[in-house]
Design a protein around this motif. Structure first.
Motif, PDB file in Angstrom:
ATOM      1  N   LEU A   1      60.234  56.301  51.564  1.00 52.69           N
ATOM      2  CA  LEU A   1      59.668  56.398  52.875  1.00 52.69           C
ATOM      3  C   LEU A   1      58.453  56.550  51.289  1.00 52.69           C
ATOM      4  O   LEU A   1      58.393  57.023  50.237  1.00 52.69           O
ATOM      5  N   PRO A   2      57.438  54.836  51.743  1.00 54.51           N
ATOM      6  CA  PRO A   2      55.919  55.066  50.828  1.00 54.51           C
ATOM      7  C   PRO A   2      55.553  56.470  51.209  1.00 54.51           C
ATOM      8  O   PRO A   2      54.869  56.701  52.172  1.00 54.51           O
ATOM      9  N   VAL A   3      55.145  56.455  49.356  1.00 58.08           N
ATOM     10  CA  VAL A   3      53.570  57.733  50.162  1.00 58.08           C
ATOM     11  C   VAL A   3      52.473  56.836  49.308  1.00 58.08           C
ATOM     12  O   VAL A   3      51.189  57.676  50.296  1.00 58.08           O
ATOM     13  N   TYR A   4      52.364  55.680  48.443  1.00 53.33           N
ATOM     14  CA  TYR A   4      51.099  55.310  48.165  1.00 53.33           C
ATOM     15  C   TYR A   4      51.516  54.073  47.939  1.00 53.33           C
ATOM     16  O   TYR A   4      52.662  53.930  46.754  1.00 53.33           O
ATOM     17  N   ARG A   5      49.925  52.767  48.457  1.00 51.63           N
ATOM     18  CA  ARG A   5      50.653  51.668  47.738  1.00 51.63           C
ATOM     19  C   ARG A   5      49.978  51.442  47.134  1.00 51.63           C
ATOM     20  O   ARG A   5      48.548  51.100  48.336  1.00 51.63           O
ATOM     21  N   LYS A   6      48.973  50.790  46.494  1.00 52.84           N
ATOM     22  CA  LYS A   6      47.955  50.098  45.445  1.00 52.84           C
ATOM     23  C   LYS A   6      48.496  48.000  45.532  1.00 52.84           C
ATOM     24  O   LYS A   6      49.403  48.414  44.451  1.00 52.84           O
ATOM     25  N   GLN A   7      47.787  48.179  46.082  1.00 50.96           N
ATOM     26  CA  GLN A   7      47.874  46.372  46.546  1.00 50.96           C
ATOM     27  C   GLN A   7      46.562  45.170  45.846  1.00 50.96           C
ATOM     28  O   GLN A   7      45.877  45.469  46.572  1.00 50.96           O
ATOM     29  N   LYS A   8      47.038  44.203  45.233  1.00 54.82           N
ATOM     30  CA  LYS A   8      45.558  43.919  45.076  1.00 54.82           C
ATOM     31  C   LYS A   8      44.988  43.141  46.406  1.00 54.82           C
ATOM     32  O   LYS A   8      45.987  41.940  46.589  1.00 54.82           O
ATOM     33  N   VAL A   9      44.212  43.116  46.389  1.00 58.85           N
ATOM     34  CA  VAL A   9      43.738  42.033  48.025  1.00 58.85           C
ATOM     35  C   VAL A   9      43.281  40.660  47.374  1.00 58.85           C
ATOM     36  O   VAL A   9      43.597  40.198  48.222  1.00 58.85           O
ATOM     37  N   GLU A  10      41.986  40.656  46.459  1.00 55.11           N
ATOM     38  CA  GLU A  10      41.136  39.824  46.595  1.00 55.11           C
ATOM     39  C   GLU A  10      41.862  38.521  45.396  1.00 55.11           C
ATOM     40  O   GLU A  10      41.460  40.050  43.965  1.00 55.11           O
ATOM     41  N   SER A  11      41.702  37.782  45.931  1.00 49.50           N
ATOM     42  CA  SER A  11      42.446  36.882  44.547  1.00 49.50           C
ATOM     43  C   SER A  11      40.752  35.332  43.859  1.00 49.50           C
ATOM     44  O   SER A  11      40.254  35.275  44.578  1.00 49.50           O
ATOM     45  N   ARG A  12      41.169  36.064  43.025  1.00 50.94           N
ATOM     46  CA  ARG A  12      40.010  34.935  42.305  1.00 50.94           C
ATOM     47  C   ARG A  12      40.315  34.212  41.518  1.00 50.94           C
ATOM     48  O   ARG A  12      40.093  33.399  39.923  1.00 50.94           O
ATOM     49  N   LEU A  13      41.906  33.458  41.286  1.00 47.59           N
ATOM     50  CA  LEU A  13      42.260  32.982  40.209  1.00 47.59           C
ATOM     51  C   LEU A  13      41.475  31.525  40.633  1.00 47.59           C
ATOM     52  O   LEU A  13      40.794  31.058  41.511  1.00 47.59           O
ATOM     53  N   GLU A  14      41.206  30.924  39.392  1.00 46.86           N
ATOM     54  CA  GLU A  14      40.504  29.576  39.575  1.00 46.86           C
ATOM     55  C   GLU A  14      40.880  28.504  39.015  1.00 46.86           C
ATOM     56  O   GLU A  14      40.125  27.885  38.000  1.00 46.86           O
ATOM     57  N   VAL A  15      42.715  28.174  39.335  1.00 47.56           N
ATOM     58  CA  VAL A  15      43.734  27.853  38.567  1.00 47.56           C
ATOM     59  C   VAL A  15      43.822  26.464  39.652  1.00 47.56           C
ATOM     60  O   VAL A  15      44.744  26.969  40.630  1.00 47.56           O
ATOM     61  N   PRO A  16      44.258  25.139  39.507  1.00 46.85           N
ATOM     62  CA  PRO A  16      45.112  24.663  40.334  1.00 46.85           C
ATOM     63  C   PRO A  16      46.296  25.144  41.179  1.00 46.85           C
ATOM     64  O   PRO A  16      46.994  25.391  40.185  1.00 46.85           O
ATOM     65  N   MET A  17      46.376  24.012  42.100  1.00 46.27           N
ATOM     66  CA  MET A  17      47.559  24.784  42.731  1.00 46.27           C
ATOM     67  C   MET A  17      49.365  24.094  42.386  1.00 46.27           C
ATOM     68  O   MET A  17      49.754  24.378  41.546  1.00 46.27           O
ATOM     69  N   TRP A  18      48.723  23.061  41.552  1.00 44.11           N
ATOM     70  CA  TRP A  18      49.712  21.816  40.969  1.00 44.11           C
ATOM     71  C   TRP A  18      50.093  23.154  39.503  1.00 44.11           C
ATOM     72  O   TRP A  18      51.355  22.738  38.752  1.00 44.11           O
ATOM     73  N   PHE A  19      48.759  23.362  38.987  1.00 42.01           N
ATOM     74  CA  PHE A  19      48.994  23.819  37.825  1.00 42.01           C
ATOM     75  C   PHE A  19      50.425  25.483  38.301  1.00 42.01           C
ATOM     76  O   PHE A  19      51.466  25.545  36.910  1.00 42.01           O
ATOM     77  N   THR A  20      49.960  26.046  39.081  1.00 43.16           N
ATOM     78  CA  THR A  20      50.766  26.857  39.472  1.00 43.16           C
ATOM     79  C   THR A  20      52.110  26.409  39.303  1.00 43.16           C
ATOM     80  O   THR A  20      53.088  27.026  39.358  1.00 43.16           O
TER      81      THR A  20
END
Length: 632
Positions: free
Chosen positions: A87-106
């Motif tokens: 059972l989850p006790v604590y969860r820390k997840q990245k919310v905001e994305s600052r990626l400045e890379v084109p989708m085709w590259f990813t």
């Protein structure tokens, strides 16, 4: 197929394959490396967190604090902590994305991040699990930046290669780029052997001839270096301790007393190890040799902080140390440290009751007579020996003290600052004379300080400037002076204070100033740096400096050249125009070493200048093919 088409096709294919291959290989190697790093980071973090959380599993507030701290200070997409029932006790997840890379590259890269889970245990009991996923956005950004750089590099070199190829072929194949590069690098003392020979017979013959010539020059340089090293080892080094020997001491001491820099004043230490015959009887000659070797290492270690110290073994039991810029108290303190280290060493060999050191110290200053200095040091050593125990006797100079010795640090700073502000520094030009034409071919520029009724020469205050931390102030004054004045002397050399090279801002100012000075010079400009300072620099920094100066038509000159180094590669990467060696050293190295030195410098197109020359030795120097001198 014509020669034009052969070369055009071959070079184009090689260029495309080489650059494209490098681009692809480096890119995918870095991608795999980044994926591995992301996995290792997640694995290490998960393991570290499991250990940390095992001690605080019941304190939810501390659990949050630990996970938040790790998350904020790293690059993670998710950190989750679950209890033993999943059972989850604590969860820390990245919310905001600052990626400045084109989708085709990813999509093209598709970096995989492997979730890593680590069990949280306490005394063998599973309390929960921590899950860590590294953030791949940073990896995408790094890869994208590298991709753009490599792509630009690929485009640039592709265009450059085709343009160069077209140009070369349109001027009837005068020479290939590789041959041109070989010739240019020879001028910079870099010997490049081209291994990939072209298939065209004409070009192959030219390149083989070029390789043969470069190989001969390289072999000549290496043989000369090796010959000098072997001769210097036998001539100037003590075979047991690898310290310098008496002959070297006799050659270098007069040079230091006549030097125009901070070597010209300091302290001479004579050290005698007493009780050696008893040591030989007690532990044997072999172990006593080991003791001497270790004692020599102690001397080298303790004197390492000094500037260009000379450590010599004069005979079986006596040593000499020349310490430039040391005064009586500093030398005495060093001598006491030598005795302390020696006591530990003697105790190690079980000879503390049998061996002791007598140390005599005498200060020296520029143009002191060698015999007077040695007499002073011998007297101090004799007085120390009379105590029949570890003892130090130190003598100051009996001569009238100069303004530098009388003044304290604050007064010295005031003298220099006032001289700089009121422009009381007077230029002095010391000529380099061509013995063949009897003409002065260029001049070394230094500045004397006018103070009341005193005139302080550069050699008198150089070390003071360093002690006060004012190298940059003096160097800036000299550079600004040279910018404002046009000298009737066509070719000028001036000494460089290496402080200018330690900070990027100062280095930039120095390079820009030299560029401006060289532009306004009617003749050539040389920047002189001592061999000691040059070897203390990072080779990359020294090579870059030499290259930058050459681009502005300025060459390096090396002063205080000793000709005793085991490795002369620094002459290759700095490509100096000349080296300056002291007369006494040059005349005492012997004809074999002189010939090797001339061959070595000749192979690198470096001129040899002998300095502090006495008139009566001119004929001897001319007989040994010396052309350029500076008189004392």
């Amino acid at each position: 197929m014509t020669l034009y088409k052969q070369i055009s096709l071959l070079v184009s294919l090689l260029l495309l394959l080489l650059l494209g291959g490098v681009l692809g290989i480096n890119f995918f190697k870095l991608k795999n490396s980044i994926e591995d790093q992301l996995y290792i980071q997640a694995k290490n973090s998960a393991y570290s967190l499991s250990i940390a959380l095992s001690t605080i599993q019941n304190d939810h507030q501390k659990v949050r604090e630990v996970i938040d701290t790790v998350f904020e200070h790293g690059a993670y997409e998710l950190i989750e902590y679950e209890d033993q029932e999943r059972l989850p006790v604590y969860r820390k997840q990245k919310v905001e994305s600052r990626l400045e890379v084109p989708m085709w590259f990813t999509h093209l890269c598709n970096i995989h991040t492997v979730p890593v889970e680590s069990q949280v245990k306490d005394n063998g009991q599973t309390l929960g699990a921590v899950l860590v996923i590294s953030d791949k956005e940073v990896a995408y950004q790094q890869l994208y930046d590298l991709f753009k750089y490599l792509l630009y590099l690929f485009i640039f070199f592709t265009l450059l290669g085709h343009l160069f190829l077209h140009f070369v072929l349109r001027i009837l194949l005068r020479s290939l780029k590789s041959i041109q590069q070989q010739a240019e690098e020879v001028n910079h003392n870099h010997f490049i052997i081209q291994k990939d020979l072209p298939s065209t017979v004409e070009l192959r013959d030219v390149m083989i001839a070029m390789n043969s010539m470069i190989k001969r020059v390289k072999d000549l340089y290496e043989r000369s270096s090796e010959a000098m090293k072997k001769y210097q080892d036998s001539l100037y080094y003590d075979p047991l301790t690898n310290l310098f020997n008496r002959r070297y001491f006799q050659v270098k001491l007069p040079e230091y007393l006549l030097a125009n820099d901070d070597r010209s004043h300091g302290a001479l230490l004579l050290i005698r190890m007493n009780g050696v015959p008893f040591g030989n009887k007690k532990i044997g000659h072999k172990k006593m040799d080991d003791l001497f070797i270790q004692f020599s290492s102690i001397l080298q270690k303790l004197c390492n902080e000094g500037r260009e110290p000379i450590l010599c073994r004069l005979n079986g039991t006596e040593f000499a140390i020349v310490l430039p810029a040391y005064h009586k108290l500093a030398a005495t303190e060093l001598a006491q440290n030598i005795i302390k280290a020696f006591l530990v060493l003697a105790d190690k060999f079980g000879l503390r009751e049998n061996l002791y050191l007598s140390i005599g110290i005498c200060e020296y200053a520029r143009k002191d007579q060698v015999r007077d200095l040695l007499s002073c040091a011998d007297t101090a050593l004799f007085e120390a020996s009379r105590h029949h125990e570890n003892y130090v006797v130190a003598y100051g100079r009996d001569k009238e003290k100069s303004v530098i010795n009388n003044a304290n640090k604050t007064e010295l700073r005031d003298i220099v600052v006032k001289a700089l502000n009121e422009e009381r520094l007077q230029p002095q030009f010391d000529p380099v004379v061509d013995l063949k034409t009897h003409q002065e071919i260029f001049y070394t520029l230094t500045f004397d300080i006018s103070y009341d009724t005193h005139m302080l020469k550069f050699s008198d205050y150089a070390q003071m400037i360093s002690d006060l931390g004012m190298e940059y102030d003096l160097m800036k004054f000299e550079l600004e002076y040279m910018k404002k004045h046009h000298f009737k002397q066509h070719t000028i050399a001036f000494p460089l204070m290496v402080e200018m090279l330690h900070e990027s801002e100062k280095l930039f100012y120095f390079e820009q100033s030299v560029k401006e000075i060289a532009k306004n010079m009617r003749g050539s400009l040389f920047v002189e740096i001592s061999e000691y300072d040059l070897l203390a620099l990072d080779p990359i920094v020294a090579e870059r400096l030499s290259k930058e100066l050459r681009e502005h038509g300025v060459r390096i000159g090396i002063t205080n050249f000793s000709g005793e180094k085991a490795d002369y590669s620094y002459l290759k990467y700095t490509a100096p125009a000349y080296v300056k060696i002291h007369e006494s050293l040059y005349l005492n190295i012997g004809s074999v070493s002189q010939n090797a030195l001339h061959t070595l410098l000749g192979s690198l197109d470096i001129q040899l200048i002998v300095v502090d020359v006495n008139e009566e030795n001119i004929s001897r120097l001319e007989n040994r093919s010396i052309r350029y001198v500076m008189f004392s």
